[in-house]
Design a protein around this motif. Sequence first.
Motif, PDB file in Angstrom:
ATOM      1  N   TRP A 237       0.815  -1.031  -0.005  1.00  0.00           N
ATOM      2  CA  TRP A 237      -0.035   0.218  -0.188  1.00  0.00           C
ATOM      3  C   TRP A 237       0.902   1.343  -0.240  1.00  0.00           C
TER       4      TRP A 237
ATOM      5  N   TYR B 145      -5.334   5.965  -0.787  1.00  0.00           N
ATOM      6  CA  TYR B 145      -4.488   5.072  -0.762  1.00  0.00           C
ATOM      7  C   TYR B 145      -4.580   3.970  -1.947  1.00  0.00           C
TER       8      TYR B 145
ATOM      9  N   ARG C 263       0.288   5.643  -0.315  1.00  0.00           N
ATOM     10  CA  ARG C 263      -0.818   6.759  -0.087  1.00  0.00           C
ATOM     11  C   ARG C 263      -0.151   8.117  -0.697  1.00  0.00           C
TER      12      ARG C 263
ATOM     13  N   ARG D  95       3.622  10.612  -3.488  1.00  0.00           N
ATOM     14  CA  ARG D  95       3.386   9.454  -3.184  1.00  0.00           C
ATOM     15  C   ARG D  95       4.481   8.586  -2.273  1.00  0.00           C
TER      16      ARG D  95
END
Length: 123
Positions: free
Chosen positions: A34, A92, A36, A43
């Motif tokens: 993941w 996300y 975000r 990012r």
Amino acid sequence: QVQLVESGGGLVQAGDSLRLSCAASGRTLSTMGWFRQAPGKDREFVAGILWRGPSTLYADSVKGRFTISRDNGKNTVYLQMNSLKPEDTAVYYCTADRTGSRIQTTPSLIDYWGQGTQVTVSS
């Protein structure tokens, strides 16, 4: 080709919990994770997990609050987010890599991205 479909984002208050899910379809994967991205920011890596084996990796900012896990039978990875803070507000993205035994933390080196899900934490 790999498709990643995220779900579970939403609006919560500080201190609340959320669980994100990401269902993968297509070829065999080596790692998932993941990232975000908050408004006006780059990012950033959040958490990653090997598809085979116990290894996980977390950003310092979420360590102890977020937990990444997977269900190989369902081809799904989860991100359990506890004790959420306003600074966790971001889109996300679920990610995946085809090969390699190391969890990738550099956005430009990720093979596949999901469409993103918004998480908003109010104070």
